[in-house]
Design a protein around this motif. Sequence first.
Motif, PDB file in Angstrom:
ATOM      1  N   MET A 142       0.800  -1.225   0.000  1.00  0.00           N
ATOM      2  CA  MET A 142       0.000   0.000   0.000  1.00  0.00           C
ATOM      3  C   MET A 142       0.833   1.275   0.000  1.00  0.00           C
ATOM      4  SD  MET A 142      -3.494  -0.886   2.067  1.00  0.00           S
ATOM      5  CE  MET A 142      -4.277   0.625   1.528  1.00  0.00           C
ATOM      6  N   ALA A 143       2.152   1.166  -0.184  1.00  0.00           N
ATOM      7  CA  ALA A 143       2.981   2.379  -0.262  1.00  0.00           C
ATOM      8  C   ALA A 143       2.461   3.283  -1.385  1.00  0.00           C
ATOM      9  CB  ALA A 143       4.438   2.008  -0.503  1.00  0.00           C
ATOM     10  N   VAL A 144       2.033   2.678  -2.496  1.00  0.00           N
ATOM     11  CA  VAL A 144       1.550   3.475  -3.631  1.00  0.00           C
ATOM     12  C   VAL A 144       0.279   4.239  -3.257  1.00  0.00           C
ATOM     13  CG1 VAL A 144       0.197   1.599  -4.680  1.00  0.00           C
ATOM     14  CG2 VAL A 144       1.061   3.437  -6.121  1.00  0.00           C
ATOM     15  N   GLU A 145      -0.445   3.740  -2.260  1.00  0.00           N
ATOM     16  CA  GLU A 145      -1.667   4.443  -1.831  1.00  0.00           C
ATOM     17  C   GLU A 145      -1.333   5.754  -1.111  1.00  0.00           C
ATOM     18  OE1 GLU A 145      -3.609   2.635  -3.988  1.00  0.00           O
ATOM     19  OE2 GLU A 145      -2.766   1.031  -2.788  1.00  0.00           O
ATOM     20  N   ALA A 146      -0.064   5.947  -0.768  1.00  0.00           N
ATOM     21  CA  ALA A 146       0.376   7.246  -0.242  1.00  0.00           C
ATOM     22  C   ALA A 146       1.128   8.009  -1.330  1.00  0.00           C
ATOM     23  CB  ALA A 146       1.264   7.046   0.984  1.00  0.00           C
ATOM     24  N   GLY A 147       1.072   7.507  -2.566  1.00  0.00           N
ATOM     25  CA  GLY A 147       1.722   8.177  -3.691  1.00  0.00           C
ATOM     26  C   GLY A 147       3.186   7.809  -3.859  1.00  0.00           C
ATOM     27  N   ALA A 148       3.701   6.876  -3.022  1.00  0.00           N
ATOM     28  CA  ALA A 148       5.137   6.591  -3.012  1.00  0.00           C
ATOM     29  C   ALA A 148       5.587   5.851  -4.265  1.00  0.00           C
ATOM     30  CB  ALA A 148       5.516   5.782  -1.783  1.00  0.00           C
ATOM     31  N   LYS A 149       6.880   5.983  -4.545  1.00  0.00           N
ATOM     32  CA  LYS A 149       7.498   5.247  -5.639  1.00  0.00           C
ATOM     33  C   LYS A 149       7.734   3.808  -5.196  1.00  0.00           C
ATOM     34  CE  LYS A 149      10.615   6.544  -8.870  1.00  0.00           C
ATOM     35  NZ  LYS A 149      11.494   7.607  -9.264  1.00  0.00           N
ATOM     36  N   ASN A 150       8.203   3.646  -3.959  1.00  0.00           N
ATOM     37  CA  ASN A 150       8.423   2.297  -3.430  1.00  0.00           C
ATOM     38  C   ASN A 150       8.279   2.301  -1.916  1.00  0.00           C
ATOM     39  OD1 ASN A 150      10.979   3.770  -3.200  1.00  0.00           O
ATOM     40  ND2 ASN A 150      11.883   1.826  -2.586  1.00  0.00           N
ATOM     41  N   GLY A 151       8.032   1.113  -1.370  1.00  0.00           N
ATOM     42  CA  GLY A 151       8.059   0.904   0.074  1.00  0.00           C
ATOM     43  C   GLY A 151       9.150  -0.111   0.323  1.00  0.00           C
ATOM     44  N   ILE A 152       9.816  -0.056   1.466  1.00  0.00           N
ATOM     45  CA  ILE A 152      10.897  -1.008   1.663  1.00  0.00           C
ATOM     46  C   ILE A 152      11.117  -1.285   3.149  1.00  0.00           C
ATOM     47  CG2 ILE A 152      12.847   0.637   1.690  1.00  0.00           C
ATOM     48  CD1 ILE A 152      14.199  -1.440  -0.360  1.00  0.00           C
ATOM     49  N   VAL A 153      11.445  -2.554   3.440  1.00  0.00           N
ATOM     50  CA  VAL A 153      11.740  -2.988   4.807  1.00  0.00           C
ATOM     51  C   VAL A 153      13.174  -3.517   4.813  1.00  0.00           C
ATOM     52  CG1 VAL A 153      11.163  -4.677   6.608  1.00  0.00           C
ATOM     53  CG2 VAL A 153       9.332  -3.603   5.268  1.00  0.00           C
ATOM     54  N   PRO A 154      13.997  -3.113   5.776  1.00  0.00           N
ATOM     55  CA  PRO A 154      15.362  -3.627   5.815  1.00  0.00           C
ATOM     56  C   PRO A 154      15.347  -5.150   5.980  1.00  0.00           C
ATOM     57  CG  PRO A 154      14.986  -1.991   7.559  1.00  0.00           C
ATOM     58  CD  PRO A 154      13.684  -2.218   6.888  1.00  0.00           C
ATOM     59  N   PRO A 155      16.067  -5.875   5.137  1.00  0.00           N
ATOM     60  CA  PRO A 155      16.043  -7.332   5.226  1.00  0.00           C
ATOM     61  C   PRO A 155      16.743  -7.835   6.492  1.00  0.00           C
ATOM     62  CG  PRO A 155      17.607  -6.623   3.549  1.00  0.00           C
ATOM     63  CD  PRO A 155      16.906  -5.395   4.027  1.00  0.00           C
ATOM     64  N   ASP A 156      16.214  -8.916   7.071  1.00  0.00           N
ATOM     65  CA  ASP A 156      16.762  -9.445   8.329  1.00  0.00           C
ATOM     66  C   ASP A 156      16.571 -10.961   8.378  1.00  0.00           C
ATOM     67  OD1 ASP A 156      14.055  -9.765   8.676  1.00  0.00           O
ATOM     68  OD2 ASP A 156      13.839  -8.227  10.217  1.00  0.00           O
ATOM     69  N   GLN A 157      16.565 -11.526   9.572  1.00  0.00           N
ATOM     70  CA  GLN A 157      16.419 -12.980   9.715  1.00  0.00           C
ATOM     71  C   GLN A 157      15.081 -13.484   9.170  1.00  0.00           C
ATOM     72  OE1 GLN A 157      18.820 -14.954  10.249  1.00  0.00           O
ATOM     73  NE2 GLN A 157      20.073 -13.138  10.548  1.00  0.00           N
ATOM     74  N   ILE A 158      14.042 -12.686   9.386  1.00  0.00           N
ATOM     75  CA  ILE A 158      12.711 -13.087   8.898  1.00  0.00           C
ATOM     76  C   ILE A 158      12.728 -13.135   7.367  1.00  0.00           C
ATOM     77  CG2 ILE A 158      10.300 -12.305   8.717  1.00  0.00           C
ATOM     78  CD1 ILE A 158      10.547 -11.350  11.649  1.00  0.00           C
ATOM     79  N   THR A 159      13.401 -12.164   6.756  1.00  0.00           N
ATOM     80  CA  THR A 159      13.531 -12.148   5.293  1.00  0.00           C
ATOM     81  C   THR A 159      14.304 -13.387   4.846  1.00  0.00           C
ATOM     82  OG1 THR A 159      13.940  -9.789   5.627  1.00  0.00           O
ATOM     83  CG2 THR A 159      14.123 -10.624   3.371  1.00  0.00           C
ATOM     84  N   ARG A 160      15.419 -13.646   5.549  1.00  0.00           N
ATOM     85  CA  ARG A 160      16.277 -14.765   5.165  1.00  0.00           C
ATOM     86  C   ARG A 160      15.504 -16.083   5.200  1.00  0.00           C
ATOM     87  NH1 ARG A 160      21.454 -14.583   4.403  1.00  0.00           N
ATOM     88  NH2 ARG A 160      21.770 -12.720   5.666  1.00  0.00           N
ATOM     89  N   ALA A 161      14.713 -16.256   6.273  1.00  0.00           N
ATOM     90  CA  ALA A 161      13.949 -17.500   6.414  1.00  0.00           C
ATOM     91  C   ALA A 161      12.988 -17.670   5.235  1.00  0.00           C
ATOM     92  CB  ALA A 161      13.175 -17.488   7.730  1.00  0.00           C
ATOM     93  N   TYR A 162      12.473 -16.561   4.707  1.00  0.00           N
ATOM     94  CA  TYR A 162      11.518 -16.634   3.593  1.00  0.00           C
ATOM     95  C   TYR A 162      12.219 -16.899   2.266  1.00  0.00           C
ATOM     96  CZ  TYR A 162       7.741 -15.349   0.382  1.00  0.00           C
ATOM     97  OH  TYR A 162       6.794 -15.354  -0.620  1.00  0.00           O
ATOM     98  N   VAL A 163      13.352 -16.237   2.033  1.00  0.00           N
ATOM     99  CA  VAL A 163      13.952 -16.317   0.693  1.00  0.00           C
ATOM    100  C   VAL A 163      14.895 -17.509   0.513  1.00  0.00           C
ATOM    101  CG1 VAL A 163      13.724 -13.855   0.233  1.00  0.00           C
ATOM    102  CG2 VAL A 163      15.850 -14.705   1.233  1.00  0.00           C
ATOM    103  N   GLU A 164      15.401 -18.043   1.630  1.00  0.00           N
ATOM    104  CA  GLU A 164      16.371 -19.131   1.505  1.00  0.00           C
ATOM    105  C   GLU A 164      15.731 -20.360   0.866  1.00  0.00           C
ATOM    106  OE1 GLU A 164      20.172 -18.811   4.253  1.00  0.00           O
ATOM    107  OE2 GLU A 164      18.558 -20.002   5.136  1.00  0.00           O
ATOM    108  N   GLY A 165      16.395 -20.882  -0.145  1.00  0.00           N
ATOM    109  CA  GLY A 165      15.870 -22.054  -0.835  1.00  0.00           C
ATOM    110  C   GLY A 165      14.726 -21.719  -1.768  1.00  0.00           C
ATOM    111  N   ARG A 166      14.325 -20.452  -1.830  1.00  0.00           N
ATOM    112  CA  ARG A 166      13.188 -20.042  -2.642  1.00  0.00           C
ATOM    113  C   ARG A 166      13.637 -19.180  -3.825  1.00  0.00           C
ATOM    114  NH1 ARG A 166       7.690 -19.172  -1.107  1.00  0.00           N
ATOM    115  NH2 ARG A 166       8.179 -19.535   1.066  1.00  0.00           N
ATOM    116  N   CYS A 167      14.516 -18.225  -3.549  1.00  0.00           N
ATOM    117  CA  CYS A 167      14.967 -17.297  -4.592  1.00  0.00           C
ATOM    118  C   CYS A 167      15.767 -18.032  -5.657  1.00  0.00           C
ATOM    119  CB  CYS A 167      15.826 -16.191  -3.994  1.00  0.00           C
ATOM    120  SG  CYS A 167      14.846 -14.805  -3.546  1.00  0.00           S
TER     121      CYS A 167
END
Lengths: 420, 165
Positions: A217-242
Motif C-alpha cells: 500500500m505504499a503506492v496508496e500514499a503516492g510513493a514510488k516504493n516501500g521497503i523494509v530492511p532485510p533481516d532474519q525473517i527475510t532470510r527464512a523466507y527467501v532461503e531455498g526459494r529465490c
Amino acid sequence: MAMTITEKILAAHAGKDQVVPGELINARVDLVLGNDITGPVAIKEFNRIGAAGVFDRERIALVPDHFTPNKDIKSAGQSKIMREFAREHKIVNYYDVGRMGIEHCLLPEQGLVGPGDLVIGADSHTCTYGALGTFSTGMGSTDIASAMALGETWLKVPESIKFVFEGPLKPWVTGKDLILRIIGDIGVDGALYKAMEFTGSTIANLSIDGRFSMCNMAVEAGAKNGIVPPDQITRAYVEGRCRRPYRFYQSDPDAAYAKVYKYDATKIEPQIAFPHLPENCRAVSDAGHVEIDQSVIGSCTNGRIEDLREAAKVLRGKKVHNNVRLIIFPGTQDIYLQALGEGLIEAFIRAGAAVSTPTCGPCLGGHMGILAEGERCIATTNRNFVGRMGHPGSEVYLSNPAVAAASAIMGRIAGPWEVE
Amino acid sequence: MEFKGRTWKFGPDVDTDAIIPARYLTTSDPAELAEHCMEDAVPSFPPGFKQGDIFVAGKNFGCGSSREHAPIAIKAAGVSCVIARTFARIFYRNAFNIGLPIFESPEAAEDVCDGDELAVEASTGIITNLTTGRTYKSAPVPPFMQEIIAAGGLINHVAAKLGRG
Ligand code: SF4
C-alpha cells in the motif's frame, strides 16, 4: 557518503558508487512484470520498437490475473495476446490459469524477486516486493515495453521518508493496520514521488506477510516504493526459494531522510478506511454502525496464508450473517493448497463463505463479486475509490482480514473481539 | 505549440478508476476507452465538451492504478492537455510516454474556474487565462522528458536507441 537502502540498490543497478535524490539514472532491471490488462498494451508497444527479441526470456513475468479465468470474450482476447507473446518469445515465467495467482503474491512465492533486486512492473502494486528488501515500483505499459527490449529503465532517485514503529502490537493489529494508519496520517499523496522505509522494533518482529501488506500500500500514499530492511525473517523466507543470488542492503545510520515519523505501535488499533479514499481512516471502535452487504477477503494486500489463518480464527464454527455475501480469494494456488491442508477452506465453506480460485476478481470491480448501486462492502483490498468494486454508487471500506471476517458474521463493521 | 480551450475543472485526487473504470479495461482501443473517459467522475461528460478543451485539477491527479488506459482515454477523448497542482507519479510518466501534454501549476490549479478559456504555450509552460487575463507559470519539464517528447514518445526514443529509428 551515507545512503539509504533504496539509494544503494539504485546505485548498484546504475553501475555507480553513489546516487543522490533527484538524480536521473539508467538502471538495469532484474525482472519486468506485466498482467492481462497492462501486458497487451505493452506487447503492442514492444512490437512497434522493432527489437529483435526480449532482453532476457527468464527475466520477464507475465501473469494474467485480473479478469481470469476470463470473464468474457474481450478479456479472453487480451489473455490470448499474452499467451501468444509468451509462446513466441519463450517467456519462462508465464503463469496461465491453474498455475497463476495474484501477481504480487505469486512472484515472491515463486522466488522470482529477491532482496537487493530492482524490479519494475506494469502494475502499481509492484511496490509489494519491498517487503523483501527489494526496490520495486509500478510503471505503465510503454515503460515496461521499453524495459522488455532494453533490460533497463530510467528512474529518478527518490528522497526517502522513514517510518519508525516501536513496541508490540495489540491483539488483532496487523501490518495492514500500520500502513492504513500511516496513510490516514500523511494522506494519499503524503509520500508522492518518495521512498517509504519501514523500520523499528515492531517491523523487526513483523511477519513477512505483514510486511508485504505494508509495502503493497505504499503506492496508496503516492510513493514510488516501500521497503523494509532485510533481516532474519527475510532470510527464512527467501532461503531455498529465490532463484537468483540475492543481496541484503541496509541503510547507513547517518543516511539522509526527507522526514522521519515515529509511532508508538502499542497505541495503534485495527483500522477502517472509509469511502472513498484510503486516507479516511478510523479505529474500528470508532466506526459506528455501518451495515454491510458483502465482505471480501483476499487480494495482493491480504490474500496470503497468514491472512487466511487470521480470517479462519474468527470464522471457525461461526455463520456468516444472513444479509452478507462473504467471498474469499487465496492469493495463489500454493496458498490455496496450504489453506486446504490446514483445514481453513473447510472452515470458510462451513461458515457460509464462497471460496474462489486465485484472481483479482472484485478487487478492481472486475468480476466475481461486483457491487450493485447503494451496496456496501468491507474488503481487505487496498483501494476504496468511487466505483472501485462496481457501481459508482456503491461503497468500499478497507480493513484487515480478521475485521472483514468479524464484520461478515455481524452484518456490520465489527471488531474480531465482538465475536469471540 | 499552443493549446486553447475551455476549462473542465476537477478536484484533488482524481484517481484512475474515475478516469477510466476497470470494467472497460477489457480493451485497449483508444476510441472505445475515450467513450467512457471520466464517466463515473462527471456523468454528464462529454456533452458540451469540444476537441482541444483542457482539464484543470487539484493535487495528485491520476493516482491509483498504473493503467496507461487512463492518459490514453483522456487523449483520445480530445483533451489537449491537463494542468494540475501535482500529478501521481505513474500517471506523470505514462502521460509523457504516450504523448499527452501535462503541466504542473499550483497557481493555475487554484485560480482557474470551470468554464474559463485558457491558452497554454507548451514550450514555455506559460498558461494564460483568456477569461480573466491572468497568467500562470508551470514547472519546467525535466530535460530527459523533453528528449522523449522530441523523439515523439518513449517507443520512438527506444527504437532510435536500438538503431532502428
Ligand atoms: S488484487 Fe487488486 S490491487 Fe492487487 S493486483 Fe489485483 S486488482 Fe490490483
